[in-house]
Motif scaffolding. Structure first.
Motif, mmCIF file in Angstrom:
data_model
loop_
_atom_site.group_PDB
_atom_site.id
_atom_site.type_symbol
_atom_site.label_atom_id
_atom_site.label_comp_id
_atom_site.label_asym_id
_atom_site.label_seq_id
_atom_site.Cartn_x
_atom_site.Cartn_y
_atom_site.Cartn_z
ATOM 1 N N ARG A 52 2.465 14.032 3.850
ATOM 2 C CA ARG A 52 2.012 13.636 5.182
ATOM 3 C C ARG A 52 1.450 12.213 5.162
ATOM 4 N NH1 ARG A 52 0.277 16.131 9.974
ATOM 5 N NH2 ARG A 52 0.879 18.149 9.124
ATOM 6 N N THR A 53 0.708 11.881 4.110
ATOM 7 C CA THR A 53 0.129 10.544 4.004
ATOM 8 C C THR A 53 1.216 9.478 3.926
ATOM 9 O OG1 THR A 53 -1.861 11.398 2.918
ATOM 10 C CG2 THR A 53 -1.364 9.062 2.615
ATOM 11 N N LEU A 54 2.252 9.731 3.126
ATOM 12 C CA LEU A 54 3.326 8.748 2.986
ATOM 13 C C LEU A 54 4.134 8.609 4.275
ATOM 14 C CD1 LEU A 54 4.550 9.508 -0.634
ATOM 15 C CD2 LEU A 54 3.482 7.410 0.175
ATOM 16 N N LEU A 55 4.370 9.706 4.972
ATOM 17 C CA LEU A 55 5.073 9.626 6.253
ATOM 18 C C LEU A 55 4.258 8.814 7.252
ATOM 19 C CD1 LEU A 55 6.459 13.266 6.777
ATOM 20 C CD2 LEU A 55 7.609 11.304 5.764
ATOM 21 N N THR A 56 2.963 9.098 7.316
ATOM 22 C CA THR A 56 2.094 8.387 8.255
ATOM 23 C C THR A 56 2.022 6.906 7.921
ATOM 24 O OG1 THR A 56 0.760 10.389 8.528
ATOM 25 C CG2 THR A 56 -0.227 8.303 9.241
ATOM 26 N N ALA A 57 1.868 6.582 6.650
ATOM 27 C CA ALA A 57 1.747 5.180 6.239
ATOM 28 C C ALA A 57 3.024 4.408 6.547
ATOM 29 C CB ALA A 57 1.420 5.098 4.755
ATOM 30 N N LEU A 58 4.179 5.039 6.377
ATOM 31 C CA LEU A 58 5.430 4.359 6.704
ATOM 32 C C LEU A 58 5.514 4.084 8.202
ATOM 33 C CD1 LEU A 58 8.162 3.328 5.611
ATOM 34 C CD2 LEU A 58 9.109 5.575 6.177
ATOM 35 N N LEU A 59 5.144 5.066 9.011
ATOM 36 C CA LEU A 59 5.187 4.891 10.459
ATOM 37 C C LEU A 59 4.219 3.808 10.934
ATOM 38 C CD1 LEU A 59 5.333 8.656 11.447
ATOM 39 C CD2 LEU A 59 7.122 6.973 11.921
ATOM 40 N N MET A 60 3.045 3.759 10.331
ATOM 41 C CA MET A 60 2.036 2.794 10.752
ATOM 42 C C MET A 60 2.277 1.403 10.174
ATOM 43 S SD MET A 60 0.110 4.605 12.728
ATOM 44 C CE MET A 60 -1.220 3.439 12.987
ATOM 45 N N GLY A 61 2.876 1.331 8.983
ATOM 46 C CA GLY A 61 2.978 0.052 8.290
ATOM 47 C C GLY A 61 4.298 -0.672 8.430
ATOM 48 N N SER A 108 0.839 -1.203 0.000
ATOM 49 C CA SER A 108 0.000 0.000 0.000
ATOM 50 C C SER A 108 0.875 1.255 0.000
ATOM 51 C CB SER A 108 -0.920 -0.004 1.230
ATOM 52 O OG SER A 108 -1.807 -1.088 1.186
ATOM 53 N N TRP A 109 1.936 1.233 0.812
ATOM 54 C CA TRP A 109 2.837 2.385 0.862
ATOM 55 C C TRP A 109 3.494 2.626 -0.490
ATOM 56 C CZ3 TRP A 109 8.109 3.350 0.284
ATOM 57 C CH2 TRP A 109 8.537 4.598 0.742
ATOM 58 N N LEU A 110 3.940 1.553 -1.132
ATOM 59 C CA LEU A 110 4.595 1.692 -2.430
ATOM 60 C C LEU A 110 3.619 2.197 -3.484
ATOM 61 C CD1 LEU A 110 7.058 1.384 -4.213
ATOM 62 C CD2 LEU A 110 6.492 -1.044 -4.501
ATOM 63 N N ARG A 111 2.376 1.759 -3.436
ATOM 64 C CA ARG A 111 1.374 2.256 -4.394
ATOM 65 C C ARG A 111 1.187 3.762 -4.226
ATOM 66 N NH1 ARG A 111 -3.907 -1.424 -4.226
ATOM 67 N NH2 ARG A 111 -4.522 0.086 -5.814
ATOM 68 N N GLY A 112 1.163 4.222 -2.970
ATOM 69 C CA GLY A 112 1.063 5.659 -2.742
ATOM 70 C C GLY A 112 2.267 6.405 -3.261
ATOM 71 N N LEU A 113 3.456 5.825 -3.077
ATOM 72 C CA LEU A 113 4.680 6.457 -3.580
ATOM 73 C C LEU A 113 4.666 6.522 -5.102
ATOM 74 C CD1 LEU A 113 7.544 7.566 -3.065
ATOM 75 C CD2 LEU A 113 8.363 5.202 -3.178
ATOM 76 N N ARG A 114 4.251 5.435 -5.740
ATOM 77 C CA ARG A 114 4.194 5.431 -7.210
ATOM 78 C C ARG A 114 3.196 6.468 -7.734
ATOM 79 N NH1 ARG A 114 6.522 1.141 -9.932
ATOM 80 N NH2 ARG A 114 7.272 -0.608 -8.665
ATOM 81 N N MET A 115 2.096 6.623 -7.021
ATOM 82 C CA MET A 115 1.123 7.631 -7.426
ATOM 83 C C MET A 115 1.737 9.023 -7.327
ATOM 84 S SD MET A 115 -2.714 8.245 -5.938
ATOM 85 C CE MET A 115 -3.741 9.581 -6.561
ATOM 86 N N LEU A 116 2.500 9.271 -6.259
ATOM 87 C CA LEU A 116 3.180 10.557 -6.116
ATOM 88 C C LEU A 116 4.148 10.781 -7.267
ATOM 89 C CD1 LEU A 116 4.047 13.097 -4.519
ATOM 90 C CD2 LEU A 116 5.679 11.643 -3.299
ATOM 91 N N VAL A 117 4.937 9.774 -7.603
ATOM 92 C CA VAL A 117 5.900 9.901 -8.694
ATOM 93 C C VAL A 117 5.187 10.183 -10.009
ATOM 94 C CG1 VAL A 117 7.623 8.655 -10.051
ATOM 95 C CG2 VAL A 117 7.637 8.478 -7.560
ATOM 96 N N THR A 118 4.065 9.482 -10.236
ATOM 97 C CA THR A 118 3.294 9.708 -11.466
ATOM 98 C C THR A 118 2.817 11.145 -11.562
ATOM 99 O OG1 THR A 118 2.537 7.409 -11.518
ATOM 100 C CG2 THR A 118 1.242 9.009 -12.755
ATOM 101 N N GLU A 119 2.312 11.684 -10.460
ATOM 102 C CA GLU A 119 1.825 13.062 -10.465
ATOM 103 C C GLU A 119 2.964 14.062 -10.620
ATOM 104 O OE1 GLU A 119 -1.342 14.127 -10.583
ATOM 105 O OE2 GLU A 119 -1.775 11.992 -10.809
#
Length: 301
Positions: A169-178, A139-150
């Motif tokens: 903020r979302t990616l920082l939070t997801a890394l901390l939680m996941g 899930s974290w990587l999918r969010g990162l890829r979406m950021l890179v795409t944008e």
């Protein structure tokens, strides 16, 4: 590379190898992303970063990382998370391209403190291996890829500060939680659910200002509770998290606006972006799942 990330030594392996390095780099505030390929087998060695965390995510090929005393075999299903106190040695084949993510320590630890609702008693450390082929890491990587795409798309809403800040903020939070680390048990610990009054305050902010760039953190501040407490309060009373509720309200807003619009006056993409949906494909899939029809079909009615 030393200027962008950190001083290091780089040795090309193999007598007949020639370096053919390519790097694409962008920095937000507390998060930087680089796509890096050396074009030849290399050995990369650096001392402790001190001021930032690094995540190495192979896009293709395999590599090996020695993070302090730990060894991680990197491939498209396994990334490495380097904590600031760890030296690193990478053996990087010529056919391996990687996403290299730098996360500033001050920003990440401040985010962790916000989630805990208390100051940190010791430095943050992560487990060095991160599974990105399944579970939370995927899930974290999918969010990162979406950021890179944008970031690669000219004119993207990610160029606006508020939107970039939300992504970060979302990616920082997801890394901390996941990603497992030395604060995981505290993050997963018993936290009282926010009282009804606090949940009501957050709901009012969302309902009255659905297009604002709300985050769980901003809503928790308005409700005077911790983020974790607010999330639990939403789960208890609404069976969904704050961001899920916000997405539901925005989907309804898009649907109402599409129904009222003339099909030759607006586009689905314009309306979706106005309501904070930046990725057209993801938005269309969520819309169809929620309402049983494509957004374009709603607009044509």
């Amino acid at each position: 590379m030393s200027r962008v990330w950190a001083p290091h030594t780089l040795r090309v392996l193999g007598a007949d190898s020639r370096l053919d390095a390519r790097m694409h780099y962008v920095r937000l505030r507390d998060l930087s992303v680089s796509v890096l390929r050396y074009g030849a087998p290399v050995r990369f060695a650096a001392g402790p970063a001190g001021s930032f965390f690094t995540v190495f995510v192979p896009l293709e090929g395999e590599a090996e990382a020695c993070c302090g005393a730990d060894r991680v075999r990197l491939n498209p299903a396994t990334a490495a998370v380097l904590s600031p106190a760890d030296p690193v040695v990478l053996r990087w084949p010529g056919d391996c391209a990687q996403l290299v993510v730098r996360l500033e320590r001050t920003g990440l630890e401040a985010r962790l403190s916000d989630l805990l609702g208390a100051p940190l008693r010791r430095p943050l450390r992560f487990a060095p291996a991160m599974a990105v082929g399944s579970g939370d890491g995927r899930s974290w990587l999918r969010g990162l890829r979406m950021l890179v795409t944008e970031l690669e798309r000219p004119g993207s809403l990610i160029e606006r500060h508020a939107v970039a800040e939300m992504f970060e903020r979302t990616l920082l939070t997801a890394l901390l939680m996941g990603q497992p680390g030395n604060y995981t048990r505290m993050l997963d610990g018993e936290v009282p659910a926010a009282p009804t009054r606090a949940v009501s305050i957050a709901l009012e902010w969302i309902d009255n200002h659905p297009k604002w760039q709300h985050t769980t953190a901003s809503l928790a501040r308005e409700a005077d509770v911790t983020e974790r407490s607010l999330q639990l309060g939403f789960r208890k009373h609404l069976k969904m998290g704050p961001m899920e509720y916000l997405r539901e309200i925005r989907l309804r807003g898009v649907r109402d606006q599409l129904r009222a619009a003339q099909s030759d006056a607006v586009t689905v993409t314009e309306v979706a972006a106005e309501w904070g949906f930046l990725h057209a494909g993801h938005f269309a899939a969520r819309y169809q799942q929620r309402f049983g029809e494509r957004p374009s079909e709603t607009l044509r009615r």
